[in-house]
Design an enzyme around this catalytic site. Structure first.
Site, short mmCIF file in Angstrom:
data_model
loop_
_atom_site.label_atom_id
_atom_site.label_comp_id
_atom_site.label_asym_id
_atom_site.label_seq_id
_atom_site.Cartn_x
_atom_site.Cartn_y
_atom_site.Cartn_z
N ASP A 69 -37.78 -19.27 -69.68
CA ASP A 69 -36.62 -20.16 -69.54
C ASP A 69 -36.34 -20.51 -68.08
OD1 ASP A 69 -35.91 -20.18 -72.30
OD2 ASP A 69 -35.02 -18.20 -72.06
N ASP B 10 -29.64 -29.95 -74.61
CA ASP B 10 -28.49 -29.60 -73.74
C ASP B 10 -27.86 -30.78 -73.00
OD1 ASP B 10 -28.83 -26.99 -74.43
OD2 ASP B 10 -29.49 -26.30 -72.46
#
Ligand code: BGC
Length: 599
Positions: A533, A314
């Site tokens: 997450d 990311d």
């Protein structure tokens, strides 16, 4: 620059009809590049077309543009731009990243235009170079009938299975091995996954999986090991311990995620890292993290293991879409993500058994043409700025830790007209060009090859959690004529919003496998199932290992969605900190596995 100078330019006219392509030779010029148009779909009110430019000359073609006459309005274009439009005359140019077409290469521009009911038209190509020998009258011919698709050949021939639009037919450039980069990868394998038959199984994760109901069905499957902080290199089993376990397993492939950039996770809170740019983070990243990590990987004891490094999930994508945020803005500058990744690749590249794949987020993030092109530029620039250039990467990885499906089997065509609009215009897709990872990854690869990456470039897709099986999985396309109903009844991606990334009730996806589709080196499990997450409770206690990790409201099932407050986050409740074991999530993923799991 004058578009129509004849100096050292190449020009060829082609006529492309619907379904058939016939070429007209133009004079006796050096006919080294050609373009053809194909109407992909036409729904009356509008149509989608593809224009493919093929460089079948003997020099790279640069600064190219395409002219044609068509009395239409182009509404949306990808892999290219409208350079000028007067009346019915159009000039299209490259999108920047594909400005150079290597010998044997090709580029496919797609666009949507109005009104429909059109036939394909003649297109002329102008550009620098590309002409076969000296720029003038060589005898053309040779490839005269090499219409669009014939040059696809080799590796990633026309992008296959998914038949979706957005560049599908584009295929890769010929087998020419293209421009820069080729040939000097120090004996590296084209695809480390096809060459390896025994992929490492992380015993720590396997033990967690075995202790959950149904977990035995996947506990023997390979997934990546995450080095998510300096301490992870040595704590517990540590990196060396994992590699020793790999030797003990007789494994010949090992995947490790390199994930500790300064200002990590700059647009969210759940995986904020221990290093900050403002606190000497870049220096510490180099000396306390990358150097010791590389030292372990370089140990000759591990020389027979193909080591796959997943580079910084990311990170670079945040520099495309989130630089309005202060932490990302800082990461966009000196000592930030570019410098960090360049350093990591420079240290890893000399190791012959190491294969680096740089993270490119996923189609639901970079799929819009307004993100795709800039991302190709930015990430391509970073790779090319390394000491070894393209030889420092094996390829790119998509969907790490995300939930976007490999394919949407009942929505194969983003431009299909439903109730007067293309599928991609549905609320869920927000006009994104890509509904799935496969075409996104294949087109990404092609765009990088067009800019100079070698043909050996390969893609990985994280299929750990994007299976989306279970009772709610559709079994065929909807019959509704209302676009949003059609899409929500047809898509296997059951998220309430496509931007939802935290602890979603997806399902275990395709098992890791080498070469599952053209251009794809492997499906892999990057994010191990059952690891959270991010923490769901806003009143959390910090994680002792990684106190920088915080609560992100996208992990809170009761918070509004950051990207659209009319929907929720869809996150599972009672989630621990990112990376910690989360049994409920594991359970949901196993239950919703697709293909289903066999005990
Ligand atoms: C976390 C890491 C963890 C990884 C794999 C990331 O979201 O930040 O700490 O190792 O997921 O579970």
């Amino acid at each position: 620059m004058n578009f129509f100078t004849e100096r050292n330019t190449t020009r060829r006219w082609l006529y492309a009809g619907l379904g058939s392509v016939a070429s007209l030779l133009w004079g006796a010029q050096a006919l080294a590049a050609q373009a053809s148009m194909n109407i992909v779909s036409d729904w009356g009110g509008g149509f989608q077309a593809e224009v493919t430019v093929v460089n079948d000359g003997t020099e790279p073609l640069t600064d190219w543009n395409l002219s044609f006459d068509m009395a239409v309005d182009i509404d949306n274009i990808w892999n290219g731009v409208v350079e000028s439009h007067n009346g019915s005359s159009y000039v299209l140019a490259s999108a920047g990243y594909n400005n150079e077409i290597p010998v044997g290469g090709q580029v496919t521009i797609g666009f949507v235009a109005f009104p429909g009911g059109q036939s394909a038209v003649e297109i002329s190509v102008d550009g620098e170079g590309g002409s076969s020998s000296g720029g003038s009258s060589s005898s053309s011919s040779s490839s005269s009938s090499s219409s669009s698709s014939s040059s696809s050949s080799s590796s990633s021939s026309s992008s296959s299975s998914s038949s979706s639009s957005g560049g599908s037919s584009s295929s890769s450039s010929s087998s020419s091995s293209g421009s820069g980069g080729s040939g000097s990868s120090g004996g590296r394998l084209d695809n480390p996954f096809t060459a390896s038959s025994n992929w490492y199984v992380n015993p720590d994760w396997a033990e967690n999986a075995m202790n959950e109901p149904g977990g035995a069905a996947i506990a023997d499957v390979s997934s990546a090991v995450w080095m998510d902080r300096i301490g992870a290199l040595t704590d517990g089993r540590g990196l060396r311990g994992h590699l020793d376990a790999a030797l003990a397993q007789g494994a010949d492939l090992f995947m490790v995620v390199v994930y500790n950039l300064p200002n990590r996770d700059c647009a969210a809170l759940a995986s904020n890292g221990e290093l900050l740019i403002a606190e000497n983070g870049f220096e510490r990243y180099q000396t306390e993290y990358i150097d010791p990590l590389v030292e372990v990987l370089a140990d000759p004891a591990y020389a027979d293991i193909n080591i796959v490094t997943i580079i910084e999930v990311d990170s670079l994508p945040n520099l495309i879409t989130n630089i309005s945020l202060p932490d990302c803005q800082e990461a966009d500058g000196p000592g930030g993500y570019r410098d960090g990744i360049r350093y990591a690749l420079n240290q890893l590249a000399p190791l012959d058994n190491v294969y680096s794949y740089v993270d490119i987020a996923h189609s639901g993030w970079l799929g819009w043409s307004s993100n795709f092109g800039p991302a190709i530029d930015l990430i391509g620039d970073v790779v090319e700025s390394t000491d070894a250039g393209w030889d420092s990467v094996a390829g790119f990885v998509t969907n790490s830790s995300n939930y976007t499906p490999v394919e949407e089997p009942y929505l194969p065509d983003p431009t299909l007209n439903v109730g007067g609009q293309p599928v991609r215009a549905a609320d869920f897709y927000e006009w994104n060009d890509y509904l799935e990872e496969l075409t996104f990854a294949q087109d990404w690869r092609e765009a990088m090859v067009a800019r100079g990456a070698p043909e050996t470039l390969g893609m990985l897709i994280d299929t750990g959690r994007n299976g989306w099986g279970g009772a709610d999985r559709p079994t065929g396309p909807s019959t509704s004529t209302d676009l949003n109903t059609y899409v929500s009844e047809s898509r296997i991606d059951r998220r309430v919003h496509r931007g939802n990334w935290c602890n979603q009730p997806g399902g275990v996806g395709f098992r890791p496998q080498a070469e599952p589709a053209p251009g794809i080196d492997a499906y892999v499990w990057v994010k191990p199932q059952g690891e959270s997450d991010g923490v769901s409770d806003p009143n959390f206690t910090p994680d002792p290992n990684d106190p920088a990790k915080r609560h992100d409201p996208m992990c809170d099932p009761y918070a509004p969605n950051r990207y659209d407050s009319s929907v929720g986050t869809g996150a599972l409740d009672n989630a621990p900190h990112a990376g910690r074991w989360f049994p409920e999530a594991f359970q949901v993923l196993v239950e919703n596995a697709y293909p289903p799991l066999e005990e």
